[in-house]
Design an enzyme around this catalytic site. Sequence first.
Site, short mmCIF file in Angstrom:
data_model
loop_
_atom_site.label_atom_id
_atom_site.label_comp_id
_atom_site.label_asym_id
_atom_site.label_seq_id
_atom_site.Cartn_x
_atom_site.Cartn_y
_atom_site.Cartn_z
CG HIS A 100 9.02 -6.11 2.09
ND1 HIS A 100 8.21 -5.00 2.12
CD2 HIS A 100 9.09 -6.57 3.36
CE1 HIS A 100 7.81 -4.79 3.38
NE2 HIS A 100 8.34 -5.73 4.14
CB ILE A 113 -0.97 -0.03 1.22
CG1 ILE A 113 -2.19 0.83 0.97
CG2 ILE A 113 -0.26 0.35 2.50
CD1 ILE A 113 -3.33 0.60 1.95
CG ASN A 143 11.81 -5.95 7.31
OD1 ASN A 143 13.02 -5.94 7.12
ND2 ASN A 143 10.97 -5.16 6.65
CG HIS A 200 5.27 -9.19 5.19
ND1 HIS A 200 4.91 -9.27 6.52
CD2 HIS A 200 6.02 -8.08 5.08
CE1 HIS A 200 5.42 -8.26 7.17
NE2 HIS A 200 6.11 -7.51 6.32
CD GLN A 241 7.45 -9.30 11.62
OE1 GLN A 241 8.41 -9.72 12.27
NE2 GLN A 241 6.44 -10.06 11.24
P1 5GP Z 1 7.01 -4.77 7.45
O1 5GP Z 1 7.38 -3.39 7.94
O2 5GP Z 1 6.19 -5.50 8.49
O3 5GP Z 1 8.16 -5.58 6.95
O4 5GP Z 1 6.11 -4.55 6.17
C1 5GP Z 1 4.73 -4.37 6.23
C2 5GP Z 1 4.32 -3.79 4.91
O5 5GP Z 1 2.92 -3.88 4.80
C3 5GP Z 1 4.69 -2.31 4.74
O6 5GP Z 1 5.52 -2.15 3.61
C4 5GP Z 1 3.33 -1.63 4.58
O7 5GP Z 1 3.37 -0.55 3.66
C5 5GP Z 1 2.45 -2.76 4.11
N1 5GP Z 1 1.05 -2.59 4.47
C6 5GP Z 1 0.56 -2.18 5.67
N2 5GP Z 1 -0.78 -2.17 5.64
C7 5GP Z 1 -1.14 -2.57 4.40
C8 5GP Z 1 -2.41 -2.76 3.76
O8 5GP Z 1 -3.49 -2.55 4.34
N3 5GP Z 1 -2.40 -3.18 2.46
C9 5GP Z 1 -1.24 -3.42 1.79
N4 5GP Z 1 -1.35 -3.83 0.52
N5 5GP Z 1 -0.04 -3.26 2.36
C10 5GP Z 1 0.02 -2.84 3.64
#
Ligand code: 5GP
Length: 114
Positions: free
Chosen positions: A102, A31, A87, A100, A94
Amino acid sequence: MSTCLFCGIAAGTIPARQVYSDDHLVAFHDIQPQAPLHVLVVPRRHVSTLNDLEPGDATLVGEMVRRAAIIAADHGYDRRGYRMVLNCNADAGQSVFHIHLHLLGGRRLGWPPG
Ligand code: 5GP
Ligand code: ZN
């Protein structure tokens, strides 16, 4: 895990721009993209962090990596390059506690990462 954002996206109850789906994985656009291509590849099964992976999950993780490589190639980034990031917990930033991968591509990515 009804309160988990990525379980909701995997189940289709929370909308996302999906790019791939099968019995084990879903992939969708982040997003808040950090590159021209920023896709998240997630298992359908809830796994909170990389610390929670079990011995039998090696195939699942391999499928995540392979699927990301295919998506990168589908976007034409296989030759010029791309990055995969996973992460885990606070020091890595994270923010969603459902693992997930990336996939980032389409621009020159700095190293070391921030
Ligand atoms: P993290 O920081 O946990 O490695 O990555 C989480 C990712 O999820 C972030 O890049 C963030 O932009 C994405 N994200 C958070 N909320 C949403 C959402 O509601 N929809 C989508 N498609 N991505 C999201
Ligand atoms: Zn989940």
